[in-house]
Motif scaffolding. Sequence first.
Motif, mmCIF file in Angstrom:
data_model
loop_
_atom_site.group_PDB
_atom_site.id
_atom_site.type_symbol
_atom_site.label_atom_id
_atom_site.label_comp_id
_atom_site.label_asym_id
_atom_site.label_seq_id
_atom_site.Cartn_x
_atom_site.Cartn_y
_atom_site.Cartn_z
ATOM 1 N N VAL A 9 5.785 9.769 0.274
ATOM 2 C CA VAL A 9 7.164 9.389 -0.024
ATOM 3 C C VAL A 9 7.202 7.912 -0.375
ATOM 4 O O VAL A 9 6.381 7.115 0.085
ATOM 5 N N GLY A 10 8.169 7.537 -1.203
ATOM 6 C CA GLY A 10 8.321 6.137 -1.596
ATOM 7 C C GLY A 10 9.642 5.907 -2.294
ATOM 8 O O GLY A 10 10.411 6.837 -2.535
ATOM 9 N N THR A 11 9.910 4.648 -2.606
ATOM 10 C CA THR A 11 11.137 4.254 -3.303
ATOM 11 C C THR A 11 10.798 3.192 -4.337
ATOM 12 O O THR A 11 10.005 2.279 -4.058
ATOM 13 N N ILE A 12 11.372 3.333 -5.527
ATOM 14 C CA ILE A 12 11.244 2.285 -6.534
ATOM 15 C C ILE A 12 12.633 1.850 -6.977
ATOM 16 O O ILE A 12 13.620 2.571 -6.762
ATOM 17 N N ASP A 62 -0.540 0.755 -8.554
ATOM 18 C CA ASP A 62 0.206 0.351 -9.740
ATOM 19 C C ASP A 62 0.794 1.575 -10.422
ATOM 20 O O ASP A 62 0.062 2.493 -10.804
ATOM 21 N N LEU A 63 2.108 1.576 -10.573
ATOM 22 C CA LEU A 63 2.807 2.639 -11.283
ATOM 23 C C LEU A 63 3.182 2.137 -12.666
ATOM 24 O O LEU A 63 3.823 1.090 -12.800
ATOM 25 N N LYS A 64 2.779 2.884 -13.686
ATOM 26 C CA LYS A 64 3.157 2.546 -15.060
ATOM 27 C C LYS A 64 4.261 3.486 -15.499
ATOM 28 O O LYS A 64 4.079 4.703 -15.565
ATOM 29 N N LEU A 65 5.420 2.925 -15.785
ATOM 30 C CA LEU A 65 6.605 3.691 -16.158
ATOM 31 C C LEU A 65 7.269 3.021 -17.347
ATOM 32 O O LEU A 65 7.660 1.854 -17.273
ATOM 33 N N GLY A 66 7.360 3.743 -18.453
ATOM 34 C CA GLY A 66 8.031 3.204 -19.624
ATOM 35 C C GLY A 66 7.454 1.899 -20.132
ATOM 36 O O GLY A 66 8.186 1.012 -20.564
ATOM 37 N N GLY A 67 6.153 1.757 -20.058
ATOM 38 C CA GLY A 67 5.511 0.548 -20.566
ATOM 39 C C GLY A 67 5.453 -0.600 -19.579
ATOM 40 O O GLY A 67 4.830 -1.620 -19.853
ATOM 41 N N GLN A 68 6.098 -0.448 -18.423
ATOM 42 C CA GLN A 68 6.078 -1.478 -17.383
ATOM 43 C C GLN A 68 5.174 -1.021 -16.243
ATOM 44 O O GLN A 68 5.217 0.145 -15.833
ATOM 45 N N THR A 69 4.359 -1.919 -15.723
ATOM 46 C CA THR A 69 3.474 -1.605 -14.602
ATOM 47 C C THR A 69 3.841 -2.480 -13.415
ATOM 48 O O THR A 69 3.833 -3.710 -13.512
ATOM 49 N N LYS A 70 4.171 -1.843 -12.287
ATOM 50 C CA LYS A 70 4.578 -2.566 -11.080
ATOM 51 C C LYS A 70 3.930 -1.917 -9.863
ATOM 52 O O LYS A 70 3.661 -0.713 -9.860
ATOM 53 N N PRO A 71 3.716 -2.701 -8.781
ATOM 54 C CA PRO A 71 3.145 -2.120 -7.559
ATOM 55 C C PRO A 71 4.191 -1.304 -6.797
ATOM 56 O O PRO A 71 5.368 -1.669 -6.760
ATOM 57 N N VAL A 72 3.748 -0.197 -6.229
ATOM 58 C CA VAL A 72 4.599 0.630 -5.365
ATOM 59 C C VAL A 72 3.809 0.975 -4.107
ATOM 60 O O VAL A 72 2.575 0.975 -4.108
ATOM 61 N N THR A 73 4.546 1.263 -3.032
ATOM 62 C CA THR A 73 3.929 1.615 -1.751
ATOM 63 C C THR A 73 4.313 3.038 -1.382
ATOM 64 O O THR A 73 5.486 3.409 -1.455
ATOM 65 N N LEU A 74 3.318 3.824 -0.978
ATOM 66 C CA LEU A 74 3.533 5.211 -0.588
ATOM 67 C C LEU A 74 3.154 5.395 0.875
ATOM 68 O O LEU A 74 2.104 4.914 1.321
ATOM 69 N N ASP A 75 4.017 6.075 1.620
ATOM 70 C CA ASP A 75 3.683 6.489 2.982
ATOM 71 C C ASP A 75 3.224 7.940 2.905
ATOM 72 O O ASP A 75 3.945 8.803 2.396
ATOM 73 N N VAL A 76 2.029 8.200 3.425
ATOM 74 C CA VAL A 76 1.355 9.463 3.131
ATOM 75 C C VAL A 76 0.969 10.224 4.398
ATOM 76 O O VAL A 76 0.421 9.644 5.346
ATOM 77 N N ASP A 77 1.242 11.517 4.391
ATOM 78 C CA ASP A 77 0.700 12.445 5.381
ATOM 79 C C ASP A 77 -0.497 13.146 4.758
ATOM 80 O O ASP A 77 -0.399 13.673 3.655
ATOM 81 N N GLY A 86 -0.385 2.373 12.030
ATOM 82 C CA GLY A 86 -0.525 2.534 13.472
ATOM 83 C C GLY A 86 -0.209 3.936 13.944
ATOM 84 O O GLY A 86 -0.709 4.379 14.983
ATOM 85 N N ASP A 87 0.625 4.670 13.206
ATOM 86 C CA ASP A 87 0.988 6.026 13.609
ATOM 87 C C ASP A 87 0.007 7.071 13.097
ATOM 88 O O ASP A 87 0.248 8.271 13.230
ATOM 89 N N GLY A 88 -1.091 6.623 12.517
ATOM 90 C CA GLY A 88 -2.108 7.545 12.036
ATOM 91 C C GLY A 88 -1.904 8.011 10.612
ATOM 92 O O GLY A 88 -2.773 8.663 10.044
ATOM 93 N N LYS A 89 -0.747 7.681 10.023
ATOM 94 C CA LYS A 89 -0.506 8.063 8.642
ATOM 95 C C LYS A 89 -1.203 7.077 7.708
ATOM 96 O O LYS A 89 -1.707 6.035 8.132
ATOM 97 N N LEU A 90 -1.207 7.412 6.440
ATOM 98 C CA LEU A 90 -1.812 6.546 5.441
ATOM 99 C C LEU A 90 -0.754 5.734 4.721
ATOM 100 O O LEU A 90 0.389 6.185 4.557
ATOM 101 N N GLN A 91 -1.124 4.556 4.301
ATOM 102 C CA GLN A 91 -0.285 3.765 3.399
ATOM 103 C C GLN A 91 -1.125 3.463 2.163
ATOM 104 O O GLN A 91 -2.211 2.899 2.254
ATOM 105 N N ILE A 92 -0.613 3.905 1.017
ATOM 106 C CA ILE A 92 -1.319 3.689 -0.242
ATOM 107 C C ILE A 92 -0.479 2.785 -1.125
ATOM 108 O O ILE A 92 0.704 3.061 -1.371
ATOM 109 N N VAL A 93 -1.060 1.707 -1.577
ATOM 110 C CA VAL A 93 -0.417 0.793 -2.517
ATOM 111 C C VAL A 93 -1.119 0.951 -3.855
ATOM 112 O O VAL A 93 -2.350 1.067 -3.914
#
Length: 198
Positions: A164-167, A129-144, A120-127
């Motif tokens: 920016v994001g957090t895992i 799959d992040l593969k880290l150390g053999g594990q693949t999990k979904p992550v969410t990024l807030d993007v300018d 709603g604020d005009g920014k992007l949200q990108i979801v």
Amino acid sequence: MIQSVRRFATGAAVLLAGLAVPAAFAQASTWTIDPAHSGVEFSIKHLGVSTVRGSFSGVTGTVVWDDKNVGASHVEAVIDAKTVNTGQEKRDEHLKSPDFFDVNQYPTLTFKSTSVKRNGDGKLQIVGDLKLGGQTKPVTLDVDGPAAPQKGMGGKLVSGFSAVGTIKRSDFNFGQKYGAPTLGDEVRFTIDLEVAKQ
């Protein structure tokens, strides 16, 4: 009177041109990530009292951007795990070991988007799959971004994104020998990309 109308029409045309989508983004286009001007920074709590910061360089990949249909856009990025840098050589060697990134077995981290949308604020949200150390999990990024295209060296059009994001380490079974309070579970990160149009 006629001259006034002409001046108004000319001014309106200039204004509309300024508001128009830049030609580089007027249709779907593919952009290559520039590893020399892109990187990832991260931070994690140590013993619950301080923050350790680090970075990765060597980011490569592609961005397919469709301004008219943002949902059709796509991002794929590869991060060189061997470039991890926290400013302490011994700590960096430990991070490259099987206790953490295990760079001999898993030399890269990869990200592939699964959805792109505007908030709603005009920014992007990108979801994705992040593969880290053999594990693949979904992550969410807030993007300018994307930034308005500019001509770079060699005349190529360049643009940029900042995300920016957090895992949680526990989601990836990452570095589990060192749980709380030694290391926090959350890892916050910022991704800055410069991309060049193909």
